[in-house]
Write an enzyme that holds these catalytic residues in place. Sequence first.
Site, PDB file in Angstrom:
ATOM      1  CD  GLU C  81     -59.968 -80.174 -26.754  1.00  0.00           C
ATOM      2  OE1 GLU C  81     -59.309 -80.653 -27.690  1.00  0.00           O
ATOM      3  OE2 GLU C  81     -60.552 -80.845 -25.893  1.00  0.00           O
ATOM      4  CB  CYS C 113     -64.721 -75.394 -22.787  1.00  0.00           C
ATOM      5  SG  CYS C 113     -64.713 -77.161 -23.111  1.00  0.00           S
ATOM      6  CG  HIS C 234     -68.769 -74.447 -20.821  1.00  0.00           C
ATOM      7  ND1 HIS C 234     -68.660 -74.619 -22.183  1.00  0.00           N
ATOM      8  CD2 HIS C 234     -68.226 -75.551 -20.249  1.00  0.00           C
ATOM      9  CE1 HIS C 234     -68.070 -75.778 -22.422  1.00  0.00           C
ATOM     10  NE2 HIS C 234     -67.796 -76.370 -21.265  1.00  0.00           N
TER      11      HIS C 234
END
Lengths: 387, 130, 345
Positions: C81, C113, C234
Amino acid sequence: MERVAIIGVGQSEFGELWDSGFREIVLKAGIDAIEDAGLEGKEIEAIYIGNMSGGRYLAQEHIAALIADYSGLAELGVPATRVEAADASGGLALRQAYLSVASGVHDIVIAAGAEKVTDVGSEMTTDIMASSADREWEGFVGATIPALYALMARKHFEMYGTTPEDLARVSVKNHKNGALNPKAQFKREITVEDVLNSPKVAEPLRLLDCAPLSDGAAAVILANEKIAREYTDNLVFIKSCTQASDYLALHSRRDITTMEAVRKAASLAYKMAEVSSQNIDVVEIHDSFTIAEIMAYEDLGFVEKGKGAELIREGITELDGSLPVNPSGGLKACGHAIGATGIRQAVEITSQLRGEAGKRQVDCETGLSLNIGGTGATAVVTIYGVV
Amino acid sequence: MLPRFWRKIKYRYDIVGSVCETCNTKYYPPRNFCPICRRRSSIKEEMFEGKGKVLSYTVVHDTPEEYKLEKPYIIALIELDNGPVITSQVVCSENEIRTGMRVKKAFRKYFEDGEDGIIYYGTKFVPDED
Amino acid sequence: MKAGVVAYGTYIPRFRIRAEEIARVWGENPENIRSGLGVFQKSIPDIDEDTATISVEAAREAIERSGIDPERIGAIFVGSESHPYAVKPTATIVGDALGCGNFFHAADFEFACKAGTAGIQTCLGMVKSRMIEFGLAIGADTSQSAPGDPLEYSASAGGAAFIIGDKPIAEIESTLSFTSDTPDFWRREGQPYPSHGGRFTGTPAYFRHVISAARKIMEENGYKAEDFDYAVFHQPNGKFPVRAARMLGFRKEQIEQGLVVRMVGNTYSGSSILGFSAVLDIAKPGEKVLLVSFGSGAGSDAFIFNITDRIESYPRKPAVWDKINQGVHVDYSTYLKLRKKIKMK
Ligand SMILES: [Zn+2]
């Protein structure tokens, strides 16, 4: 080959000349030289001008034509040639002028050097100077000229035991001499502590190890011996004027504590002048950085490799030493007007050999000047004598 | 600057230089003519090892405009293992750098053409002492 | 055809800032941050590092360790990103730096992400369809966060690179994605810092996607939590992955090795795959690993990996945890300079 004599010298002030533009500075030096020679001006057959970067400092190329124009010599159609080898541009102009007279092509010529640096800011100046090393493979990575000299200095320290104090002594000596030179940019004495406490530029080099970049111009009139004798009895001859090259980037050189171009130019200059390094009485050295003066002591053959610092420690290169170096104050105190420096050195040696150097006069018959381009990829050595 | 940078990307992004097969001298940056062998030179491209040792260095405090944010930075001459000497930046602290120090290549940003210009990447070095 | 990870490499910049240091500047209680967010420190890129340099360094490690000729890599995907350019790919910089020649497919991915794991899936598809021999998928970020925003404690820098091919060290047994349009976190074009929905990033975003993807892949393949040796989720902070693991029935020991966020922060596109790399560092043949990424906006990619015998001959030092535990701590003002958060002329 014709013998070549210097019959006139001129020099502008060196420094931040806010009131003067490039044209005024050059004209001042040129007219001084012409008056000093006792010429009218129109006797001059050719102009050689050393200028590093009119294109970037002034956005002005075609510098030689500009000078021919403003000196009134364009009116006569006198050929004008600009030569460039970074801060050895002046030395190159001197050599081209010398060759043109020595070859018999011209009888009287003028060699000048000039730079106007203060019309741009200091960051731009750093950038322009970086162009005198390898722009793509040194300048690109942030290796400025002081940084490259710093690499040489550190290696010299490690190999030969030279110290920051030794470098400082060079600066102190040159400032002491500069204080006696009315044309010098810095006419004040400094101490070793001043140098060692000055801001770091590129370690181990500090601000007072580095010559300033200055506005300024210098000019000399050269003539063959026969013509020269018509104008003056106080003749100074150019006994030899040689030039040599080295690899542009430090990383390509075998030993960064030696300037091969200086060694090669010097050895040829001694041979052509039929003198040895031991015959030299007075020297002007290109001390753009203090380490350069110490390395030059060695590469000019005044002392063996690695022992350069001894000359400064023992006072040998002081004004009252046995081998005075940079009586003018050198680039450090007299100022470094880049393209003008090589000619400015010739002006100083001529004044010394004529016995006209005033308070800084040394006892001399044979002199030598060394003009270096960038980090040593070009070197010009000139030997002068009164006979 | 743009085409000039682009032309050498291969040689900046990694340590691609050249070798003269006549005299076996290695060159970085690459040359297409060997100064020793001259017309007998036989030049071939070669990728050099990304490891070597510091020959000399300086901590640069007076920086060009494009390196202002990195001040002070370290410039060094690095002798590559089985290769030539290269001028590069070494990324480490001022207290860490010394001559003889072992270093290895790292892909880093050199500078940017302002906020809207291109980014110049290239090879730097980092300590390799373990 | 069996395919999966044939090589991996990671990169973490050397600078760190402690949560206490950030809390000190903004007048927060450091203990609340440590316990509330579960992030103790985070990595910071050097002034000359960005997503491209991190990607190259991570990929070089993978290539060096595996000895794969870069010219055999047929595709490069860089997920991030924080691509250095808004327009102009990072993948081409990586390809040239690695010496991949010119005949390779390249594209940049962005999916908050999870852009790195999206790249792994794409490479897998290309390898399995025999379009390419090897594919390189990278997840890397130097994520920005507004000064004073809670994100500042976690948004960090780092990345991991995976070469996908047959003869894997970690075979991909199965992969799937769970995707929906959920605006929990975003950054509009031209904005320097991201915005987020605060607590909305939790239940409807992170947990819904991670849990749904994980349940589905376990169910489809007939596995329960106890069938896995390791699970990696994550890690936007130290809390979410721990709670997700608990909700799915995983024990602490199964997630501990891959839980890198506490000491390195949230490396965004590098986050879950950096944790997965830490697991690969110690994994043994025959072990089974669950990886579930999450990208805001929102989606989760889930993977089941089977570690093969080849992992034993794969060089795995220095390990991810070695890299995390090194580092030089800096103060907040140095951090601001390194992250170019100070407006200069
Ligand atoms: Zn050769």
